[in-house]
Design a protein around this motif. Structure first.
Motif, short mmCIF file in Angstrom:
data_model
loop_
_atom_site.label_atom_id
_atom_site.label_comp_id
_atom_site.label_asym_id
_atom_site.label_seq_id
_atom_site.Cartn_x
_atom_site.Cartn_y
_atom_site.Cartn_z
N PHE A 67 0.88 -1.17 0.00
CA PHE A 67 0.00 0.00 0.00
C PHE A 67 0.92 1.21 0.00
N GLU A 71 -2.61 3.50 -3.10
CA GLU A 71 -3.00 2.36 -3.94
C GLU A 71 -2.42 1.07 -3.38
N ILE A 73 -0.79 -2.41 -4.57
CA ILE A 73 -0.18 -3.05 -5.74
C ILE A 73 0.54 -4.31 -5.31
#
Length: 142
Positions: A67, A71, A73
């Motif tokens: 994080f 976002e 990923i």
């Protein structure tokens, strides 16, 4: 990261701080006016980082859900990442994962380098668990 994203990480920290803590090995290296800080995150460990106040390079090797920047990923393999200032990240390691943060500095001690990249130095695992420091002269002898 936005203030809202940083707040999310802080909420997760409050929850995970009540869980059993894992020792995280931290290695430090000073060389050619650069400071490199490497941590090893064992598989299955969720780690929240201190708020980083300066831009750095981040070298990632492993497999983790991250994080960052607001976002989530998935990173797999080896990555060299230009990491922005004002970030507070979360790493959930799915395999053993290594992270190395690098930035130029005139600091001569780990404590001075830590104070340069974060105002949360007292939260760093290296302050609570110790670490391994290698200076320029030691590196040249190896």
């Amino acid at each position: 990261m936005s203030g809202e994203a940083v707040a999310k990480v802080r909420r997760l920290e409050r929850i995970t701080s009540a869980m059993p803590q894992v020792e995280i090995d931290t290695r430090h290296l000073f060389h050619a006016g650069m400071y490199a800080r490497t941590i090893h995150i064992p598989a299955g460990v969720c780690l929240t980082g201190a708020l980083i106040k300066r831009a750095t390079l981040l070298i990632f090797s492993g497999r983790a859900t991250v994080f960052a920047g607001g976002e989530v990923i998935d990173l797999i393999g080896y990555h060299v990442i230009p990491a922005s200032a004002h970030r507070k990240q979360v790493f959930l390691a799915h395999e053993d994962t290594d992270l190395t943060m690098i930035f130029p500095t005139e600091a001569g001690t780990v404590e001075a380098a830590e104070a340069e990249f974060t105002d949360e130095a007292e939260l760093l695992l290296s302050r609570r668990q110790g670490g391994n420091t290698t200076g320029e002269s030691q590196c040249l002898e190896q």
